[in-house]
Design a protein around this motif. Structure first.
Motif, PDB file in Angstrom:
ATOM      1  N   ALA A 137       0.839  -1.197   0.000  1.00  0.00           N
ATOM      2  CA  ALA A 137       0.000   0.000   0.000  1.00  0.00           C
ATOM      3  C   ALA A 137       0.878   1.253   0.000  1.00  0.00           C
ATOM      4  CB  ALA A 137      -0.929  -0.015   1.207  1.00  0.00           C
ATOM      5  N   SER A 321      -6.117 -10.240   5.966  1.00  0.00           N
ATOM      6  CA  SER A 321      -5.852  -9.651   7.271  1.00  0.00           C
ATOM      7  C   SER A 321      -5.290  -8.233   7.123  1.00  0.00           C
ATOM      8  CB  SER A 321      -4.873 -10.563   8.007  1.00  0.00           C
ATOM      9  OG  SER A 321      -4.678 -10.108   9.294  1.00  0.00           O
ATOM     10  N   GLY A 322      -4.458  -8.014   6.120  1.00  0.00           N
ATOM     11  CA  GLY A 322      -3.952  -6.675   5.795  1.00  0.00           C
ATOM     12  C   GLY A 322      -2.901  -6.181   6.784  1.00  0.00           C
ATOM     13  N   GLY A 323      -2.691  -4.864   6.814  1.00  0.00           N
ATOM     14  CA  GLY A 323      -1.677  -4.271   7.694  1.00  0.00           C
ATOM     15  C   GLY A 323      -0.332  -4.928   7.477  1.00  0.00           C
ATOM     16  N   HIS A 363      -1.028  -8.146  13.489  1.00  0.00           N
ATOM     17  CA  HIS A 363      -1.124  -7.636  12.106  1.00  0.00           C
ATOM     18  C   HIS A 363      -1.567  -6.180  12.116  1.00  0.00           C
ATOM     19  CE1 HIS A 363      -2.077 -12.062  10.774  1.00  0.00           C
ATOM     20  NE2 HIS A 363      -0.915 -11.940  11.365  1.00  0.00           N
ATOM     21  N   GLN A 364      -0.792  -5.336  12.780  1.00  0.00           N
ATOM     22  CA  GLN A 364      -1.247  -3.943  12.915  1.00  0.00           C
ATOM     23  C   GLN A 364      -1.074  -3.164  11.604  1.00  0.00           C
ATOM     24  OE1 GLN A 364       1.641  -5.055  14.296  1.00  0.00           O
ATOM     25  NE2 GLN A 364       3.071  -3.396  14.678  1.00  0.00           N
ATOM     26  N   PRO A 365      -1.865  -2.070  11.432  1.00  0.00           N
ATOM     27  CA  PRO A 365      -1.706  -1.262  10.221  1.00  0.00           C
ATOM     28  C   PRO A 365      -0.306  -0.661  10.143  1.00  0.00           C
ATOM     29  CG  PRO A 365      -3.584  -0.503  11.542  1.00  0.00           C
ATOM     30  CD  PRO A 365      -2.872  -1.527  12.352  1.00  0.00           C
ATOM     31  N   LEU A 366       0.194  -0.469   8.920  1.00  0.00           N
ATOM     32  CA  LEU A 366       1.527   0.122   8.736  1.00  0.00           C
ATOM     33  C   LEU A 366       1.367   1.524   8.161  1.00  0.00           C
ATOM     34  CD1 LEU A 366       3.373  -2.974   7.193  1.00  0.00           C
ATOM     35  CD2 LEU A 366       3.344  -2.206   9.565  1.00  0.00           C
ATOM     36  N   HIS A 367       1.904   2.523   8.875  1.00  0.00           N
ATOM     37  CA  HIS A 367       1.704   3.911   8.450  1.00  0.00           C
ATOM     38  C   HIS A 367       2.866   4.477   7.654  1.00  0.00           C
ATOM     39  CE1 HIS A 367      -0.857   3.328  12.051  1.00  0.00           C
ATOM     40  NE2 HIS A 367      -1.742   3.848  11.226  1.00  0.00           N
ATOM     41  N   GLU A 371       7.786   1.640  10.011  1.00  0.00           N
ATOM     42  CA  GLU A 371       6.982   0.563  10.609  1.00  0.00           C
ATOM     43  C   GLU A 371       7.114  -0.733   9.796  1.00  0.00           C
ATOM     44  OE1 GLU A 371       3.651   3.522  12.623  1.00  0.00           O
ATOM     45  OE2 GLU A 371       2.944   1.859  11.383  1.00  0.00           O
TER      46      GLU A 371
END
Ligand code: NDP
Length: 392
Positions: A137, A321-323, A363-367, A371
């Motif tokens: 992303a 799951s994403g992130g 699986h936390q979001p990556l900003h 990260e």
């Protein structure tokens, strides 16, 4: 985007000593009227890098491993080619003003140099799929923000690129990625449990680097490609199918809402998609064998077997799951494949390491890319510990 139509077009080849890299060198060397080389990079193979540099006369040649610097400098003495070393110098090579950058480093090590090329709005011939899997992303945002272009080199994505209606993406119903099925397509799990690195890299239709060959044997390669296709074409996971096609002639397909299915075909020779990406939007001659459908006689297709090849399911889970999940998947897979190639773990341990790492870490979001690097490093640490336990 930096495609100015200059002739010859200046090309930088990241990973010039690898399987994609050497085939890129072959295409470029055959067409001096079309291409000139700005920079070449390798990791450790100084001998081949120096040989390529003497033949192609780039402005710069870089070895990522600093231990290779003295040898490279000696080998290039008197040629006028600047020698440099270290990961930072690889990224600097990507920053130099070439129109096309071939991103053919293997693994997440390609992230910084690919990003450097994207950030100056280059046209990136994109082979290094792990970069899009680990930071998809964010990478696509950078591509958009800097007016860069990603021209896929993977034969499947090149096929889809050539069949995809970018002006009307809503007309696309689904993408179908074809897969050769790899060397273990017809083998059972007992065979795979005892498989050696030599058996795993003996691919039936493509001659590739060791890591992607093992990925083809586990079918993780198709999982990584599914994630790559999602980011490149903006199609959700549930509308990307995989079809096993052992002859590797139909390179992938795009189905439209009216039922039409467009496919791109050719003999399995990476020089065709490499040439397409280097010359785009033009097309150039390649020495690839021409497709003779009479000789090919039979083109067969079958559904992938999720029981024998669970890697495809793991990749789908990671994408849903994403992130940071795809980042974890790719990092754990790199660690496990390397351990298998070094005979520290068995073939079926690869999927075990990936599945356990994916399940254990959040699986936390990556900003931002900081990260991404942190999640990548954490996944490598976790996977390394699993490998040590399996190897004990
Ligand atoms: P190879 O292992 O054959 O080559 C990898 C290249 O990257 C080599 O030039 C190697 O240098 C360099 N390299 C390795 N590690 C580093 C590092 N840490 N820093 C800088 N450079 C590094 O790989 P392939 O050519 O097979 O694959 C390259 C990429 O293209 C992969 O992402 C793969 O999935 C993708 N791809 C490959 C295809 C193929 O047909 N091979 C088809 C489609 C996609 P050195 O030689 O010095 O080690």
């Amino acid at each position: 985007m930096v495609v100015k139509g200059e002739t010859p077009r200046r090309v930088t080849i990241l990973g010039s000593t690898g399987s994609v890299g050497t085939q890129t060198v072959d295409i470029v060397a055959r067409a001096p009227e079309a291409f000139a080389v700005e920079a070449l990079t390798a990791n450790r193979n100084v001998r081949l890098l120096a040989e390529q540099a003497r033949a192609l006369k780039p402005r710069m040649a870089v070895v990522a491993d600093p231990a290779g610097y003295a040898e490279l400098k000696d080998a290039l003495a008197g040629t006028g080619v600047e020698a440099a070393a270290g990961p930072q110098a690889v990224a600097e090579a990507a920053q130099r003003p070439s129109e096309v950058v071939m991103a053919a480093i293997v693994g997440a090590a390609g992230l910084e140099p690919t990003l450097a090329a994207v950030r100056r709005g280059a046209c990136v011939a994109f082979a290094n799929k792990e970069v899009l899997v680990c930071a998809g992303a964010l990478m696509m945002e950078e591509v958009k923000a800097h007016g860069a272009a990603l021209l896929p080199v993977d034969s499947e994505h090149s096929a889809i690129y050539q069949c995809f209606d970018f002006a009307h993406p809503q007309r696309v119903r689904r993408l179908v990625l074809t897969a050769s099925g790899g060397p273990f397509r017809t083998k059972d799990r007992a065979f795979m449990a005892a498989a050696t690195p030599e058996q795993a890299v003996a691919h039936p239709t493509w001659d590739m680097g060791a890591k992607i060959s093992v990925d083809s044997a586990t079918m993780m390669n198709k999982g990584l490609e599914l994630i790559e296709a999602h980011f490149l074409f903006g199609i959700p996971e549930e509308r990307i199918d995989v079809l096993v096609h052992p002859q590797s002639v139909v390179h992938s397909l795009v189905e439209y809402v009216d039922g039409s299915v467009l496919a791109q075909l050719g003999t399995p020779d990476m020089r065709t998609p490499i040439a397409y990406a280097l010359a785009w939007p033009d097309r150039i001659e390649t020495p690839a064998e021409r497709l003779d459908l009479v000789k090919a006689a039979t083109l067969s297709f079958e559904a992938p077997d999720p029981e024998r090849f669970p890697a495809l399911r793991l990749a789908r889970v990671a994408l849903q799951s994403g992130g940071g999940a795809p980042t974890i998947l790719s990092a754990a897979n790199e660690v496990a494949v390397q351990a298998f190639l070094e005979r520290r773990i068995g073939f079926l341990d690869i999927e075990k390491v990936v599945e356990k790492t994916l399940a254990a870490l959040p699986h936390q979001p990556l900003h931002d890319l900081g990260e991404v690097r942190a999640v990548d490093a954490e996944a490598r640490r976790y996977a390394d510990a699993l490998v040590m336990r399996l190897a004990a």
